[in-house]
Scaffold this active site. Structure first.
Site, PDB file in Angstrom:
ATOM      1  N   CYS A  94       0.716  -1.144  -0.065  1.00 45.57           N
ATOM      2  CA  CYS A  94       0.295   0.064   0.143  1.00 45.57           C
ATOM      3  C   CYS A  94       0.797   1.263  -0.153  1.00 45.57           C
ATOM      4  O   CYS A  94       0.370   2.315  -0.331  1.00 45.57           O
ATOM      5  CB  CYS A  94      -0.944   0.131   1.207  1.00 45.57           C
ATOM      6  SG  CYS A  94      -1.940  -1.335   1.264  1.00 45.57           S
ATOM      7  N   HIS A 114      -3.069   7.149   3.881  1.00 45.36           N
ATOM      8  CA  HIS A 114      -3.864   5.926   3.395  1.00 45.36           C
ATOM      9  C   HIS A 114      -5.257   5.625   3.571  1.00 45.36           C
ATOM     10  O   HIS A 114      -5.450   5.907   4.927  1.00 45.36           O
ATOM     11  CB  HIS A 114      -2.760   4.777   3.858  1.00 45.36           C
ATOM     12  CG  HIS A 114      -3.051   3.605   3.140  1.00 45.36           C
ATOM     13  ND1 HIS A 114      -3.577   3.317   1.867  1.00 45.36           N
ATOM     14  CD2 HIS A 114      -3.536   2.412   3.563  1.00 45.36           C
ATOM     15  CE1 HIS A 114      -3.661   1.831   1.723  1.00 45.36           C
ATOM     16  NE2 HIS A 114      -3.755   1.279   2.893  1.00 45.36           N
ATOM     17  N   ASN A 119     -10.183   0.700   0.181  1.00 47.63           N
ATOM     18  CA  ASN A 119      -8.836   0.694   0.273  1.00 47.63           C
ATOM     19  C   ASN A 119      -8.110  -0.018  -1.225  1.00 47.63           C
ATOM     20  O   ASN A 119      -8.107  -0.956  -1.601  1.00 47.63           O
ATOM     21  CB  ASN A 119      -8.301  -0.248   1.193  1.00 47.63           C
ATOM     22  CG  ASN A 119      -6.702  -0.312   1.330  1.00 47.63           C
ATOM     23  OD1 ASN A 119      -6.090   0.315   0.801  1.00 47.63           O
ATOM     24  ND2 ASN A 119      -6.426  -1.121   2.289  1.00 47.63           N
TER      25      ASN A 119
HETATM   26  O1  UT7 Z   1      -3.853  -1.303   3.925  1.00 48.19           O
HETATM   27  C1  UT7 Z   1      -3.381  -2.438   4.864  1.00 48.19           C
HETATM   28  C2  UT7 Z   1      -4.510  -3.585   4.785  1.00 48.19           C
HETATM   29  N1  UT7 Z   1      -5.022  -3.876   6.147  1.00 48.19           N
HETATM   30  C3  UT7 Z   1      -6.211  -3.092   7.049  1.00 48.19           C
HETATM   31  O2  UT7 Z   1      -6.253  -2.013   6.626  1.00 48.19           O
HETATM   32  C4  UT7 Z   1      -6.531  -3.693   8.273  1.00 48.19           C
HETATM   33  C5  UT7 Z   1      -6.575  -2.957   9.094  1.00 48.19           C
HETATM   34  N2  UT7 Z   1      -7.807  -3.608  10.125  1.00 48.19           N
HETATM   35  C6  UT7 Z   1      -9.207  -3.314  10.059  1.00 48.19           C
HETATM   36  O3  UT7 Z   1      -9.427  -2.205   9.244  1.00 48.19           O
HETATM   37  C7  UT7 Z   1     -10.101  -3.820  10.963  1.00 48.19           C
HETATM   38  O4  UT7 Z   1      -9.512  -4.778  11.830  1.00 48.19           O
HETATM   39  C8  UT7 Z   1     -10.993  -4.602  10.060  1.00 48.19           C
HETATM   40  C9  UT7 Z   1     -12.130  -3.569   9.382  1.00 48.19           C
HETATM   41  C10 UT7 Z   1     -10.366  -5.533   8.881  1.00 48.19           C
HETATM   42  C11 UT7 Z   1     -11.946  -5.755  10.799  1.00 48.19           C
HETATM   43  O5  UT7 Z   1     -12.557  -4.815  11.840  1.00 48.19           O
HETATM   44  P1  UT7 Z   1     -12.572  -5.205  13.608  1.00 48.19           P
HETATM   45  O6  UT7 Z   1     -13.542  -4.180  13.905  1.00 48.19           O
HETATM   46  O7  UT7 Z   1     -11.277  -5.350  13.874  1.00 48.19           O
HETATM   47  O8  UT7 Z   1     -13.272  -6.517  13.461  1.00 48.19           O
HETATM   48  P2  UT7 Z   1     -12.717  -7.943  13.780  1.00 48.19           P
HETATM   49  O9  UT7 Z   1     -11.557  -8.476  12.773  1.00 48.19           O
HETATM   50  O10 UT7 Z   1     -12.445  -7.850  15.294  1.00 48.19           O
HETATM   51  O11 UT7 Z   1     -14.053  -8.786  13.711  1.00 48.19           O
HETATM   52  C12 UT7 Z   1     -15.229  -8.797  14.446  1.00 48.19           C
HETATM   53  C13 UT7 Z   1     -16.283  -9.727  14.128  1.00 48.19           C
HETATM   54  C14 UT7 Z   1     -15.722 -11.060  14.082  1.00 48.19           C
HETATM   55  O12 UT7 Z   1     -16.852 -12.042  14.630  1.00 48.19           O
HETATM   56  P3  UT7 Z   1     -16.596 -12.432  15.968  1.00 48.19           P
HETATM   57  O13 UT7 Z   1     -15.368 -13.550  16.174  1.00 48.19           O
HETATM   58  O14 UT7 Z   1     -16.795 -11.507  17.034  1.00 48.19           O
HETATM   59  O15 UT7 Z   1     -18.094 -13.265  16.063  1.00 48.19           O
HETATM   60  C15 UT7 Z   1     -15.649 -11.127  12.569  1.00 48.19           C
HETATM   61  O16 UT7 Z   1     -15.948 -12.623  12.183  1.00 48.19           O
HETATM   62  O17 UT7 Z   1     -16.729  -9.304  12.837  1.00 48.19           O
HETATM   63  C16 UT7 Z   1     -16.764 -10.414  11.894  1.00 48.19           C
HETATM   64  N3  UT7 Z   1     -16.549  -9.985  10.610  1.00 48.19           N
HETATM   65  C17 UT7 Z   1     -17.372  -9.616   9.886  1.00 48.19           C
HETATM   66  N4  UT7 Z   1     -18.783  -9.729  10.015  1.00 48.19           N
HETATM   67  C18 UT7 Z   1     -19.600  -9.144   8.960  1.00 48.19           C
HETATM   68  C19 UT7 Z   1     -15.247  -9.831  10.002  1.00 48.19           C
HETATM   69  N5  UT7 Z   1     -15.454  -9.452   9.130  1.00 48.19           N
HETATM   70  C20 UT7 Z   1     -16.897  -9.127   8.586  1.00 48.19           C
HETATM   71  C21 UT7 Z   1     -17.643  -8.834   7.701  1.00 48.19           C
HETATM   72  N6  UT7 Z   1     -18.950  -8.784   7.588  1.00 48.19           N
HETATM   73  N7  UT7 Z   1     -17.272  -8.415   6.387  1.00 48.19           N
END
Ligand code: UT7
Length: 394
Positions: free
Chosen positions: A128, A266, A296
């Site tokens: 990125c 970014h 992104n």
């Molecule tokens: O450019 C570099 C690329 N990388 C990034 O930008 C990543 C940076 N990280 C993030 O932006 C965030 O961590 C995410 C947007 C990827 C995820 O958000 P979060 O608030 O950290 O959520 P999480 O990963 O802790 O997941 C929370 C819950 C999980 O369910 P449980 O285990 O609590 O039951 C996930 O399985 O949300 C679930 N989940 C979703 N639910 C619906 C994960 N993705 C999805 C989805 N739709 N697309």
């Protein structure tokens, strides 16, 4: 106003600075097909509510053409904006992790299309941050006197190697391209400070299995990928790395948060951007945000946001702009650019993409139909040789 030689960070960057590398042209290419959160909900267990509340994203673009094709449109706009032609260019840097081919390199494809017959052409892949690393590289080459005029591209075609079966990643990314033209100048402008780094201890948190030679000869269908993606860890490390780099680069340039007129960060997640702004002491009114409409776009996010800031009149003559970014590696950076006098294009190009006859969802479903997620590729993609010694990440 401090002279450049009074700034310790800049002396370290280039001890005998004679010229600057002014940004004199800018252009973007956004593929027209729009993939909404509701489109994603037709094949993933997700919702507009989840995606929007966790990331700030509402839609993103899916390209019907190659990454080089998008780049050529963006570069043509940037050249017209600068009042230049392809033959005026000494250097093309193609910042991306989604190359159309490994050999020949992608910058050579842009070179051929724009008639930059005199130019050196190289690809830079730091995920990125590729555009920002490319901007720093081209600036250093201009300031050292190696070249006088450069084009730097940030482009990504992630839809072609996305794992559309994984909601953790499939909702986050989009396609797009943008480019800038740099020209040697005696007037203080362009990149005036940079901090580039890499948090390699966390490199395992973001890996696209299936891209690269490690997967050759293993029955892996190219384009069929599995992403190792630890979102929460990347989130925390991204905020820390970008904020610390921003504080360091401001100190190097003897600037404070009050001196920064606009932040063009970014665009990975609105919550990351808000945390970064808070940590750096800069209110959101001075931060450019495009994540809601483009998601992104990896290397394309910073240059597309910069071009849109110019189009929206948010870049004023002489403005000081900060550009923090992070990506796979985990590479990170923060750049400070001093804008010149001109904030409007000298000209426009009529170069445009061919029309797209399909919806974004149709384009995605075409990819999904040929991926077998991941039956045929599974053994190769999950081969134990790709598991590195574990590192303490949390
Ligand atoms: O450019 C570099 C690329 N990388 C990034 O930008 C990543 C940076 N990280 C993030 O932006 C965030 O961590 C995410 C947007 C990827 C995820 O958000 P979060 O608030 O950290 O959520 P999480 O990963 O802790 O997941 C929370 C819950 C999980 O369910 P449980 O285990 O609590 O039951 C996930 O399985 O949300 C679930 N989940 C979703 N639910 C619906 C994960 N993705 C999805 C989805 N739709 N697309």
């Amino acid at each position: 106003m401090l002279s450049v030689n009074d700034r310790p960070g800049l002396q370290a960057f280039c001890p005998t600075i004679m010229t600057y590398a002014a940004i004199t042209g800018w252009g973007k290419c956004m593929p027209p097909a729009i993939l909404t959160n509701d489109d994603l909900s037709t094949f993933l267990d997700t919702s507009d509510e989840w995606i929007n509340s966790r990331t700030g994203m509402r839609e993103r673009r899916v390209s019907h053409v190659s990454a080089i094709d998008m780049s050529v449109v963006a570069v043509s706009q940037a050249l017209a904006c600068a009042g230049l032609e392809g033959r005026d260019i000494d250097l093309i840097i193609y910042g991306s992790c989604s190359n159309d081919e490994g050999v020949p390199n992608s910058a050579s494809g842009v070179q051929l299309a724009i008639g930059a017959t005199r130019a050196a052409a190289m690809d830079v892949n730091t995920a990125c941050t590729s555009f920002c690393y490319g901007l720093a590289t081209a600036t250093a080459m201009i300031r050292s006197g190696m070249v006088k005029t450069a084009v730097v591209i940030g482009v990504e075609l992630i839809s072609r190697f996305m794992d559309w079966s994984n909601r953790n990643v499939a909702v986050l990314f989009g396609d797009g391209a943008a480019a800038v033209v740099l020209q040697a100048s005696d007037v203080e402008s362009g990149l005036i400070g940079s901090v580039l780094g890499c948090d390699a201890a966390a490199r395992e948190t973001l890996r696209v299995r299936g891209l690269g030679l490690s997967y050759a000869n293993k029955d892996v269908r190219f384009g069929d990928t599995i992403w190792d993606f630890d979102g929460p860890v990347i989130f925390k490390r991204a905020v820390t790395a970008m904020a610390e780099a921003s504080i360091r680069v401001m100190a190097d340039c003897r600037l404070t948060a009050d001196d920064i007129n606009l932040v063009v960060p970014h665009q990975a997640n609105l919550r990351i951007i808000e945390s970064l702004a808070k940590y750096s002491g800069i209110p959101m009114e001075r931060v450019m945000v495009t994540v809601h409409k483009y998601g992104n776009m990896s290397a394309a996010t910073v240059p597309v946001a910069l071009v849109e800031a110019l189009e929206d009149g948010r870049v004023t003559p002489g403005a000081t702009i900060m550009m923090p970014a992070f990506g796979g590696g985990l590479t990170y950076c923060s750049l400070i650019v001093k804008w010149g006098d001109r904030v409007t294009p000298l000209g426009l190009s009529d170069k445009a993409l061919p029309p797209c006859t399909k919806t974004a969802l149709e384009l995605v479903n075409e990819s999904r139909a040929v991926h077998d997620a991941h039956g045929r590729s599974l053994a190769g993609l999950m081969s134990p040789e790709f598991v590195e010694a574990s590192v303490a990440l949390r």
